[in-house]
Design a protein around this motif. Structure first.
Motif, PDB file in Angstrom:
ATOM      1  N   ARG A 141       0.684  -1.190  -0.033  1.00 38.37           N
ATOM      2  CA  ARG A 141       0.011  -0.031   0.016  1.00 38.37           C
ATOM      3  C   ARG A 141       0.717   1.234  -0.099  1.00 38.37           C
ATOM      4  O   ARG A 141       0.481   2.213  -0.654  1.00 38.37           O
ATOM      5  N   TYR A 171     -12.059   8.241  -1.229  1.00 37.33           N
ATOM      6  CA  TYR A 171     -12.803   7.582  -2.017  1.00 37.33           C
ATOM      7  C   TYR A 171     -11.988   7.429  -3.231  1.00 37.33           C
ATOM      8  O   TYR A 171     -11.955   6.234  -4.038  1.00 37.33           O
ATOM      9  N   ALA A 174      -8.978   5.509  -2.834  1.00 35.15           N
ATOM     10  CA  ALA A 174      -9.134   3.987  -2.751  1.00 35.15           C
ATOM     11  C   ALA A 174      -9.414   3.217  -4.095  1.00 35.15           C
ATOM     12  O   ALA A 174      -9.141   2.158  -4.404  1.00 35.15           O
ATOM     13  N   GLY A 240     -13.065  -5.945  -1.736  1.00 33.54           N
ATOM     14  CA  GLY A 240     -13.144  -5.124  -0.494  1.00 33.54           C
ATOM     15  C   GLY A 240     -12.810  -3.544  -0.643  1.00 33.54           C
ATOM     16  O   GLY A 240     -13.655  -2.606  -0.182  1.00 33.54           O
ATOM     17  N   VAL A 241     -11.866  -3.067  -1.419  1.00 34.46           N
ATOM     18  CA  VAL A 241     -11.306  -2.154  -1.725  1.00 34.46           C
ATOM     19  C   VAL A 241     -12.191  -1.452  -2.809  1.00 34.46           C
ATOM     20  O   VAL A 241     -12.631  -0.275  -2.405  1.00 34.46           O
ATOM     21  N   TYR A 242     -12.808  -2.204  -3.703  1.00 36.95           N
ATOM     22  CA  TYR A 242     -13.838  -1.602  -4.393  1.00 36.95           C
ATOM     23  C   TYR A 242     -15.112  -1.139  -3.862  1.00 36.95           C
ATOM     24  O   TYR A 242     -15.586  -0.016  -3.801  1.00 36.95           O
ATOM     25  N   ARG A 243     -15.488  -1.814  -2.761  1.00 35.19           N
ATOM     26  CA  ARG A 243     -16.498  -1.632  -2.121  1.00 35.19           C
ATOM     27  C   ARG A 243     -16.379  -0.338  -1.296  1.00 35.19           C
ATOM     28  O   ARG A 243     -17.277   0.613  -1.050  1.00 35.19           O
ATOM     29  N   SER A 244     -15.356  -0.144  -0.679  1.00 38.58           N
ATOM     30  CA  SER A 244     -14.762   1.099  -0.007  1.00 38.58           C
ATOM     31  C   SER A 244     -14.830   2.004  -0.630  1.00 38.58           C
ATOM     32  O   SER A 244     -14.890   3.401  -0.088  1.00 38.58           O
ATOM     33  N   ALA A 245     -14.576   1.906  -2.008  1.00 34.66           N
ATOM     34  CA  ALA A 245     -14.424   3.081  -2.951  1.00 34.66           C
ATOM     35  C   ALA A 245     -15.611   3.587  -3.293  1.00 34.66           C
ATOM     36  O   ALA A 245     -15.902   4.875  -3.834  1.00 34.66           O
ATOM     37  N   GLU A 246     -16.703   2.675  -3.469  1.00 36.72           N
ATOM     38  CA  GLU A 246     -17.897   2.814  -4.456  1.00 36.72           C
ATOM     39  C   GLU A 246     -18.466   4.156  -3.886  1.00 36.72           C
ATOM     40  O   GLU A 246     -19.190   4.737  -4.794  1.00 36.72           O
TER      41      GLU A 246
END
Length: 320
Positions: A141, A171, A174, A240-246
């Motif tokens: 990261r 966001y 992310a 999970g990273v996609y979900r946090s960015a959405e």
């Protein structure tokens, strides 16, 4: 060519040299970033050149570091240092010699993009010249902040947001990370050929896998159950990273949302293809099928046109 000229006119970009520099970045984007380039076609024309400049510059430096045929140089480290110095000067107002630097510096000035983002990007590019692996996801990261998160942060002022920029920024960062993690999972074999592994060593080790086993899979073009298990975990992490960015997509300017939503669906769709292949990243380079791209892009174009029409209406008419 007329499409290029129309976009540059819409963005108010003048001067033959500067327009040629932006056209160069657009060509780099079209050639190397097919998924995201398709998504940018949904943007209003006046915002496309800046996105092309940011992507084109990043792609060009990445190609220098990777030693691709189009950008093979004798001393990549010296070129990276020279580009970093030229970019620093250009961001401060000095003329730039390289077209990609000229275009990206103009974009940064037009959209008040923080110069620190470019400093961080160049630092990560230097890492690629010497770092060949990452012990943990935390280590990865730190690399991705400069190589991917800052790209999202650079693009955010170009796209515009309805929320305060500092609220939308995490966001955007992310989403940059999510896209790059997808690239790492898709390109494991290609990266190995360059001597690099972007899969965290501790995740591999948890399943009894390591660099040597990855190399064996690459050489034999056959999957190993231990590597498959590690890839499955990393795909889950990526989702999970996609979900946090959405949630950040809704914070963007309405005319920009369809573009980013399209990129979101197409890039995350690469993970679907990897899973469908039972995590085989050794015999093919996964991409979203053309038919699915069209199914995603066409409705997004309709939403984008509707958003542009609403934005052009006088106040109070958009919902009439």
């Amino acid at each position: 060519m007329r499409a290029v000229e129309a976009e540059l006119d819409a963005a108010g970009i003048g001067g033959a040299d500067l327009r040629a520099a932006y056209a160069r970045c657009r060509a780099l984007h079209a050639r190397h970033g097919r998924t995201y380039y398709l998504a940018t076609r949904v943007l209003p024309p006046d915002r496309r050149p800046a996105v092309h400049a940011l992507y084109g510059f990043a792609r060009w430096v990445d190609d220098v570091v990777d030693g691709t045929a189009a950008c093979r140089v004798r001393d990549p480290a010296a070129v990276v240092d020279a580009v970093a110095a030229e970019l620093r000067a250009a961001l401060a107002g000095a003329p730039a010699r390289r077209p990609v630097v000229r275009a990206v510096a103009d974009t940064a000035a037009r959209h008040a993009i923080d110069p620190e983002y470019f400093t961080a990007f160049m630092a990560s590019m230097r890492m690629d010249l010497t770092v060949t692996g990452y012990p943990s996801y935390a280590d990865l990261r730190r690399y991705m902040y400069g190589s991917a998160a800052v790209i999202g942060l650079q693009v955010l002022p170009v796209l515009g947001s309805t929320a305060p920029r500092d609220h939308a920024a995490p966001y955007a960062a992310a989403l940059g990370e999510a896209f790059q993690l997808t690239n790492f999972l898709r390109d494991v074999a290609e990266d190995l050929d360059r001597g690099r592994v972007y899969l965290p060593a501790d995740v591999l080790a948890a399943y009894g896998a390591d660099r040597a086993l990855l190399r064996h899979c690459r050489t034999t073009r056959r999957q190993d159950r231990r590597v498959r298990a590690a890839l499955a975990e990393l795909v889950g992490l990526n989702r999970g990273v996609y979900r946090s960015a959405e949630p950040g997509i809704a914070m963007l300017a309405p005319v920009a949302r369809p573009c980013v939503a399209t990129a979101f669906r197409l890039y995350s769709g690469i993970l679907d293809e990897i899973q469908k292949a039972d995590y085989d990243v050794w015999t093919r380079r996964h991409a979203v099928p053309t038919a699915r791209r069209v199914r995603v892009a066409l409705p997004a174009l309709g939403r984008a046109l509707a958003a542009r029409t609403a934005a052009s209406l006088p106040t109070g008419r958009a919902g009439a």
